[in-house]
Design a protein around this motif. Structure first.
Motif, short mmCIF file in Angstrom:
data_model
loop_
_atom_site.label_atom_id
_atom_site.label_comp_id
_atom_site.label_asym_id
_atom_site.label_seq_id
_atom_site.Cartn_x
_atom_site.Cartn_y
_atom_site.Cartn_z
N GLY A 144 6.58 7.27 24.95
CA GLY A 144 5.42 7.52 24.11
C GLY A 144 4.24 7.26 25.00
N CYS A 173 9.19 1.60 22.72
CA CYS A 173 8.59 2.39 21.65
C CYS A 173 7.11 2.00 21.60
N ILE A 191 -1.74 4.88 21.60
CA ILE A 191 -1.30 5.40 20.30
C ILE A 191 -1.58 4.34 19.23
N HIS A 192 -2.68 3.60 19.45
CA HIS A 192 -3.08 2.58 18.49
C HIS A 192 -3.58 3.26 17.22
N LYS A 193 -2.93 2.93 16.10
CA LYS A 193 -3.27 3.60 14.86
C LYS A 193 -3.97 2.67 13.88
N ARG A 204 5.79 4.61 9.87
CA ARG A 204 5.12 5.32 10.98
C ARG A 204 4.91 4.44 12.21
N SER A 232 4.71 3.31 20.29
CA SER A 232 4.11 3.52 18.98
C SER A 232 4.19 2.25 18.15
N GLU A 233 5.34 1.56 18.26
CA GLU A 233 5.49 0.33 17.49
C GLU A 233 4.72 -0.81 18.14
N ASP A 239 1.86 -0.57 19.80
CA ASP A 239 0.43 -0.39 19.54
C ASP A 239 0.08 -0.51 18.05
N ARG A 240 1.02 -0.08 17.24
CA ARG A 240 0.83 -0.03 15.79
C ARG A 240 -0.35 0.81 15.41
N CYS A 284 7.34 2.93 13.94
CA CYS A 284 8.33 3.40 14.89
C CYS A 284 9.34 4.20 14.10
#
Lengths: 570, 349
Positions: A223, A564, A246-248, A268, A566-567, A569-570, A270
């Protein structure tokens, strides 16, 4: 075995007056507010006297009504006992500042950096208080404070500069141009710190060295994250990690959604491990609500989470194989094809392939479909024979051993110190598994082993994952035999507003220890949700691990962590 | 008949010009055969590799076998924008794919593509039948290394330059044992001419010198830059290695040469070690004429299939392990094999 009461009394007797407030929730959870001057001593005491050798993370909370901020240090032990101590340190809201724990715990670094950039709590003695997840120009807006109004701050227009483009669009510009600075539109001054690029370029010592980017867009990364390696020829001399691509802001979003809506956001974080994320969030909320989950629902949850673990390990291992063998390597495709069967099984229950949103407070969304057990019993033996085949394949491959043996070794002590979690930790020989340490659902009634490795190298990490799949298959088979008839949701009506309270709940994610710290202020939305992601913990170990290896090995080591971003960064 | 008569007359009167014309025509034929062959190799690799991986591979363009996929790809590559990086060394950058093509064509010129069985005799199909063709082919194969280095170095890209250095380090380490293996074969055959080497193989050299065969296969895979020796373009480490910056038809040319080389390398392997076009003559009219061609074709297909099999089932070695293997194992063993060849060769001579 030490329990929470012993821990509390030990702190109280060693440091009279240090504990301002305390609550023993259960044998395994201790909540204590510690005097901010004594936090370092208390932590030292916990580590040296009471075996709290696992610094599990930290959360920052903005209590705007009480005009104070809080940092919650989460301390646990690697198997010596099962107590999780939640130590709160309070600080004023005007000039928030607490003592940094980086001197005691190596892995406190990232947790404190995150709290600093999100909430503006200063950590005294932190060696590198630079932004981690946010981009440089966002520092100083403190987005996770409760009085944050959005960025740019359009309510006051204090920081944003409105510009009409030639095409007729309206744009808000930050950072300001020199002209805007001259006009005095920018009020808040940002702290001074070297940028990521400056920090890495400082390390270049000779002309023979160069910085090579492995990311944010690269065939290696699972990612988007930036792994910069300072190479001298083929050798990596130093590695730099920049995350946040990919910090959300999921933690902040969940504060603005109702309790139930929050479940979809945990998916969302991960998507290959969405069921355990669901479980973690729902478990924490159930703890605050005091809900009992019916037995059948517990079994359904366990079955699905273990299925989800199998598919996650399959894709993790498969991706790793492409990193050292190229995409033409056939077993990687076999893993993806096999994973499809597991995904179909989960899909037949939840109706979704990746983002399930299946777990509910006090139960699950729907029951297992008819014939699910038969389908499972067909797929699982096949899966088992395939997994055994994969294990044998890698055991016998001489080139695989030549490439992977002794590559990226983490010693058990280092792994504990650096807060590694999940299969990378178990590969070093430390049997640390949330399903045993902090048992939830029906896990205590099931028979399974914690898989461990011996050497802690990349080959071991893959081996542990593959053997964990066998254990998961074993768990599911037991569940299918034992699952009782009955309701799948609790009889109690789940209230829209969750009573005041807080809970910390841990599950074993495919990537390791996933914890969620949920606070309710009695409203229909969570007051704060802190996610302690497993890969976030493992992520920062990449930097020391990559020093001195070859580029090809650096890629293999990073891949063997089953990342991952994505997980993380959350 | 008049036409053939006049051609023969012309050949007798102007031998130099006739040789030139034959050479030019031969070159054109060779270029066409090799390039079409390489296209088929690419298609075959995609199909066979996807079979290994339990996938379909190309199955849309040109029916269910995807036979026109390559045409579609070629059209795409030709019509793509040609991007040359601003900081690139433009001259070298532009010439690198062309040098690569020249290198493969030089190899193709001296390789016999089979033989025709006419009047109880094998007539080899070769454009330049020179006395030292085995040696020449081996030398021309290593020209590819220069093209790879040109491409990587001129791109002014970190991934490319690493790929180029890896390529050079690898090629040097393996060209030497490969050359020694060719010499071992030549010693046994008492000739450096590829045609004579094939004709001398009453017993395949793969059986006469198994060690040399093994070393040659490994060195050949290295030379072709295929897994487990594709470090110069390991995409998971250095994006695409030496051709990272290339796009459009320039990239296409570089990519194409790899498969050209794979084809030529497989033919060379069949010629040197697997008895070339030798095999029982099929006793059917017309087929008996082309039966040597059929035998060589079958051997080449099997070799190529094995190369793809290797790609589907082996891990990539690290560059230091590759050079280590090359210098510390392959070179001493190839010299040992040379000793064996000299002993056995002089005994049977």
């Amino acid at each position: 075995m030490t329990n929470a009461n012993d821990v509390l009394s030990s702190i109280q007797s060693a440091f009279p007056g240090a504990v301002l407030d305390s609550k023993v929730e259960s044998e395994r959870r201790l909540w204590a507010t510690i005097d901010s001057k004594k936090i370092l001593d208390v932590c030292k005491h916990l580590t040296s006297k009471l075996n709290f050798d696992h610094y599990s993370g930290a959360a920052g909370v903005d209590w705007i009504a009480r005009k104070e901020m809080e940092v919650v240090e989460i301390m646990a032990s690697h198997g010596a006992h099962q107590v999780v101590a939640m130590l709160k340190v309070k600080t004023s809201r005007e000039n928030p500042s607490v003592k940094s724990l980086t001197g005691l715990y190596w892995n406190a670094n990232w947790y404190e950096r995150e709290i600093w950039e999100m909430l503006g709590i200063n950590f005294e003695g932190h060696p590198e208080l630079y932004p981690l997840l946010l981009s440089d120009e966002l520092v100083g807006v403190w987005p996770w404070r409760k009085d944050y109004k959005g960025y740019p701050d359009l309510t006051t227009g204090e920081r944003a500069v409105q510009i009409t483009t030639p095409e007729g669009y309206t744009e808000y510009h930050i950072p300001p141009t020199p002209a805007e600075v001259e006009a005095g539109t920018v009020v808040v001054e940002r702290p001074k710190y070297p940028s990521f690029r400056e920090r890495e370029e400082r390390e270049i010592k000779s002309d023979a060295e160069m910085i090579m980017h492995l990311g944010p867009q690269h065939a290696m990364v699972p990612g988007p994250f930036l792994l910069d390696v300072l190479v001298e020829g083929e050798r990596v001399r130093k590695a730099f990690l920049d995350v946040g691509y990919i910090h959300k802001g999921i933690e902040k979003i969940m504060e603005n959604r109702t309790w139930l809506q929050g479940i979809t956001y945990t998916d969302r974080m991960c998507y290959v491990a969405s069921l355990s994320n669901n479980e973690c969030y729902c478990g924490a909320v159930e703890k605050i609500l005091g809900l009992e989950v019916p037995l059948r629902a517990q079994y359904i949850r366990v079955i699905l989470e273990e299925l989800s673990r199998i598919q996650s390990h399959l894709i993790g291992t498969g991706e790793f194989l492409t990193l050292i063998a190229g995409v033409g390597y056939a077993p990687w495709q076999y893993m993806i094809i096999d994973r499809e069967q597991i995904i179909s099984l989960i899909e037949s229950v939840t109706g979704a392939r990746l983002t399930h949103t299946f777990v509910r407070f006090g139960g699950v969304r729907n029951d297992l479909p008819e014939g699910f057990a038969d389908k499972c019993r067909k797929v699982l033996p096949y899966m088992k024979s395939r997994t055994e085949e994969f294990i044998e394949l890698f055991e016998q491959d001489p080139i695989y051993h030549k490439r992977m043996d002794g590559v990226g070794i983490i010693r058990p002590d280092d792994a504990k110190r650096m807060g590694v979690s999940g299969p990378p930790l178990r590969a070093t020989g430390v049997a640390y598994d949330m399903r045993k340490e902090d048992p939830i659902l029906v896990y205590p009634e099931l028979d399974f082993k914690v898989t461990t490795g011996t050497k802690g190298d990349s080959a071991d990490r893959i081996d542990v994952r593959l053997r964990e799949m066998l254990e998961s298959i074993h768990i599911i088979e037991q569940c299918l035999d034992k699952i009782p008839e009955g309701p799948i949701k609790t009889d109690v009506k789940v209230p829209k507003k969750v009573p005041v309270g807080e809970a910390y709940y841990r599950v074993e994610d495919p990537r390791g220890e996933m914890g969620m710290y949920v606070i309710s202020d009695g409203g229909d939305k969570p007051y704060r949700v802190k996610v302690r992601g497993p890969f976030y913990a493992t992520f920062q170990t990449l930097t020391p691990l990559l020093e001195g290896v070859y580029i090809a090995d650096a890629v293999a080591i990073a891949g063997s962590m089953d990342g991952c971003p994505s997980e993380a960064d959350r | 008949m008049d036409l053939i008569q006049s051609i023969t007359d012309f050949a007798v009167q102007e031998p130099a010009i006739f040789a030139l014309i034959i050479g030019v025509v031969g070159a054109a034929v060779i270029a066409a055969v090799v390039n079409v062959g390489a296209m088929l190799v690419i298609w075959g690799e995609r199909k066979v590799l996807s079979d290994f991986c339990n996938r379909f591979g190309p199955n849309r363009v040109g029916g269910r076998w995807g036979i026109l996929q390559l045409g579609a790809d070629a059209i795409k590559l030709f019509t793509k924008e040609d991007i040359i990086p601003g900081d690139a060394d433009k001259g070298v950058y532009v010439w690198a794919p062309i040098v690569a093509s020249i290198a493969t064509m030089l190899v193709a010129a001296a390789i016999p593509f089979g033989a025709l069985h006419i009047g109880g005799k094998d007539v080899p199909l070769v454009v330049a039948n020179m006395d030292i063709s085995a040696f020449y082919v081996e030398a021309a194969l290593s020209l590819m290394a220069i093209a790879v280095f040109m491409a990587g170095y001129s791109s002014n890209n970190k991934y490319s330059v690493l790929g180029a250095f890896r390529g050079i380090a690898r090629m040097i380490a393996y060209e030497v044992p490969m050359g020694v293996c060719v010499i071992s074969v030549a010693v046994m055959a008492h000739s450096l001419n590829l045609v004579e080497i094939v004709q001398s193989q009453t017993l395949w050299y793969a059986f006469a010198q198994p060690l040399g065969f093994a070393i040659f296969v490994i060195a050949l895979i290295t030379d072709l830059g295929r897994i487990p020796f594709d470090q110069s373009e390991a995409e998971e480490e250095i994006i695409s290695g030496y051709n990272t910056e290339y796009s459009g038809i320039r990239w296409g040319l570089l990519y194409f040469q790899e498969y050209n080389n794979a084809l030529l390398g497989s033919i060379l392997l069949s010629l040197l070690f697997l008895g070339g076009w030798q095999g029982p003559i099929i006793p059917i009219p017309i087929l008996d004429i082309v039966s040597p061609l059929i035998w060589l074709f079958m051997k080449v297909v099997i070799v190529l299939w094995c190369l793809i099999w290797v790609r589907a089932s082996l891990f990539r070695l690290r560059i230091d392990q590759v050079t280590d293997l090359g210098w510390k194992w392959m070179l001493p063993l190839s010299i040992l094999n040379l000793g064996w060849a000299v002993l056995v060769g002089s005994y049977f001579a």
